[in-house]
Design an enzyme around this catalytic site. Sequence first.
Site, short mmCIF file in Angstrom:
data_model
loop_
_atom_site.label_atom_id
_atom_site.label_comp_id
_atom_site.label_asym_id
_atom_site.label_seq_id
_atom_site.Cartn_x
_atom_site.Cartn_y
_atom_site.Cartn_z
N GLU A 97 -49.12 12.23 5.39
CA GLU A 97 -49.10 10.77 5.17
C GLU A 97 -48.99 10.30 3.80
O GLU A 97 -49.93 10.80 2.94
CB GLU A 97 -50.52 10.12 6.06
N GLN A 98 -48.30 9.41 3.44
CA GLN A 98 -48.39 9.08 1.96
C GLN A 98 -49.30 8.30 1.50
O GLN A 98 -49.63 8.21 0.25
CB GLN A 98 -46.85 8.17 1.99
N ARG A 121 -54.80 -3.35 16.14
CA ARG A 121 -53.89 -2.09 15.68
C ARG A 121 -55.17 -1.15 14.88
O ARG A 121 -54.85 0.07 15.25
CB ARG A 121 -52.88 -2.38 14.59
N TYR A 155 -53.77 -13.94 21.86
CA TYR A 155 -54.71 -13.28 22.85
C TYR A 155 -55.69 -12.67 22.07
O TYR A 155 -56.08 -12.41 20.97
CB TYR A 155 -53.73 -12.05 23.47
N ASP A 174 -41.01 4.09 15.00
CA ASP A 174 -40.13 2.94 14.46
C ASP A 174 -39.14 3.85 13.60
O ASP A 174 -38.11 3.12 13.02
CB ASP A 174 -40.83 2.12 13.42
C1 LIG Z 1 -45.47 -8.87 14.28
C2 LIG Z 1 -45.55 -7.81 15.17
C3 LIG Z 1 -46.15 -7.72 16.28
C4 LIG Z 1 -46.11 -6.53 16.99
N1 LIG Z 1 -46.84 -6.64 18.25
C5 LIG Z 1 -46.60 -5.32 18.99
C6 LIG Z 1 -47.21 -5.28 20.43
O1 LIG Z 1 -47.91 -6.21 20.68
N2 LIG Z 1 -47.30 -4.18 21.17
C7 LIG Z 1 -46.69 -2.99 20.62
O2 LIG Z 1 -46.68 -1.90 21.38
N3 LIG Z 1 -46.09 -2.92 19.29
C8 LIG Z 1 -46.04 -4.07 18.74
N4 LIG Z 1 -45.47 -4.04 17.20
C9 LIG Z 1 -44.85 -2.89 16.88
C10 LIG Z 1 -45.65 -1.82 16.39
O3 LIG Z 1 -46.69 -2.43 15.42
C11 LIG Z 1 -44.98 -0.91 15.61
O4 LIG Z 1 -43.80 -0.56 16.66
C12 LIG Z 1 -45.58 0.50 15.43
O5 LIG Z 1 -46.76 0.20 14.83
C13 LIG Z 1 -44.80 1.71 15.06
O6 LIG Z 1 -45.71 2.73 14.69
P1 LIG Z 1 -44.94 4.05 13.92
O7 LIG Z 1 -46.37 4.97 13.69
O8 LIG Z 1 -43.91 4.33 14.43
O9 LIG Z 1 -44.60 3.43 12.28
P2 LIG Z 1 -45.75 2.86 11.09
O10 LIG Z 1 -46.83 2.19 11.86
O11 LIG Z 1 -44.79 2.36 10.19
O12 LIG Z 1 -46.11 4.09 10.54
C14 LIG Z 1 -45.52 4.90 9.86
C15 LIG Z 1 -46.40 5.76 8.91
O13 LIG Z 1 -45.64 6.95 8.28
C16 LIG Z 1 -46.08 6.59 6.59
N5 LIG Z 1 -44.92 6.97 5.91
C17 LIG Z 1 -43.83 6.09 5.66
N6 LIG Z 1 -43.06 6.72 4.69
C18 LIG Z 1 -43.64 8.09 4.64
C19 LIG Z 1 -43.17 9.37 3.84
N7 LIG Z 1 -42.03 9.20 3.21
N8 LIG Z 1 -44.04 10.32 3.96
C20 LIG Z 1 -45.15 10.22 4.36
N9 LIG Z 1 -45.47 9.29 5.26
C21 LIG Z 1 -44.93 8.10 5.31
C22 LIG Z 1 -46.65 5.20 6.56
O14 LIG Z 1 -47.47 5.01 5.36
C23 LIG Z 1 -47.16 5.05 8.04
O15 LIG Z 1 -48.50 5.18 7.86
C24 LIG Z 1 -45.58 -5.37 16.49
C25 LIG Z 1 -45.08 -5.49 15.16
C26 LIG Z 1 -45.01 -6.46 14.51
C27 LIG Z 1 -44.49 -6.57 13.07
#
Ligand SMILES: Cc1cc2nc3c(=O)[nH]c(=O)nc-3n(C[C@H](O)[C@H](O)[C@H](O)COP(=O)(O)OP(=O)(O)OC[C@H]3O[C@@H](n4cnc5c(N)ncnc54)[C@H](O)[C@@H]3O)c2cc1C
Length: 390
Positions: A35-36, A109, A214, A296
Amino acid sequence: MDMDAPEILVAGGGIGGLAAALALSRQGARVELIEQAAAFAEVGAGIQIGPNVTRILRDWGLESDLCRVASFPHGLLARDARSGRELGHLPLGERAERLYGAPYACIHRADLHRLLLQAVQQRGVLMHLNQRLAQVQQGEGGALVRTEQGLERRPALLVGADGLWSRSRQALGLNEPPRFSGHLAYRGLVPLAQPLAEPQVTVWMGPRLHIVQYPVQTGRAMNVVAIVHGELPANPQDWDHAAHAAHLFQALGPISRPLQQVLEAVPNWRLWALSDRPPLRSAAQMGQRAVALLGDAAHPMRPYLAQGAGMAIEDAQVLAQCWAGPGSVAERVQRYADMRWPRNAQVQARAIRNGRIFHAHGPVSWGRNLAMGVLGAKVMDVPWLYRGIG
Ligand SMILES: Cc1cc2nc3c(=O)[nH]c(=O)nc-3n(C[C@H](O)[C@H](O)[C@H](O)COP(=O)(O)OP(=O)(O)OC[C@H]3O[C@@H](n4cnc5c(N)ncnc54)[C@H](O)[C@@H]3O)c2cc1C
């Protein structure tokens, strides 16, 4: 294989990366995570998690932890942002349990992240903070991974869970940046003196805007998200900005008194510029050979179906199931990518469509209001989604 090397390296310790580390280690895989950030700290506010997701968390033994921190809304209420009029209602609560076999939940979250982190720690997954993935090379025996800080690993599988601005994607030849949606999200939390008697999700819809509220934290706070159209802020990668209520009210224009009261109760607003990618078009965009993308990193979506984190958790579950199955690493990654891309693409497309419906004006909004009033649950429910992945 080098026995000191992890079998699987997960890049990214967000909700998706932790879910992957948990699901894969539950299948007996030797997992490491990078994790970065210097510390695990989840930002943001509330998220909704549908029955398709709570079912998986239950499967992972996290149900009682979830009950200790989440809220469980009885229904979803749609209202007109301008007039305050009720447009339609979808019962959740007992109906979601009966139809989909699991509850609909709302959670902060940070609470979901903590719950996953504790479970990952209990499984003994080795985690390296302050390690930023810099480079991935696909080779014969797996992936060669280097971080900016000099860590080097040769895992059999790299799980790219590094979010919207993912570097892991480059190992699949995917170099396009994400696209700005033209939408801004203002988010805030309102402390509640006591839990609401009838907790529910309320979606206020209006021309070029919608607001969702909510309860989270077992009803001790109300999460509020207001989406408006706007310009891309100066630095979109720095996605968490302090925001001014006055700018929000200006962008919203005239709104009903009850909605105004909800928004005025928010003590602090934070601002996110919402970016996504076009819906996935092929399995090759989710995984190839020794690299699997997840969450994502693979399919960032607009939050209008409330499923971004949900799809990351589904990805993790399916990846772990495929990993436990037969075949070479490349075959298992291919099976995962084949299974996940169509569903993720469908959710991405539906989220875009929801945005258009929520923000409609003129005749389209009249049709929307009529359909929700007459058909209610029939148009507001999403059975293909909430039934989950089996
Ligand atoms: C306004 C809003 C409302 C939302 N509401 C909902 C909801 O109601 N329900 C739902 O399911 N989702 C919701 N989401 C979406 C959800 O928050 C994201 O889809 C989800 O958090 C994605 O998780 P992830 O782990 O894929 O990515 P992230 O949460 O972006 O995690 C990526 C991680 O990787 C790390 N990282 C990045 N680059 C590197 C690198 N080069 N090397 C090492 N580490 C790195 C980052 O620091 C981070 O910790 C919402 C989003 C927004 C913006």
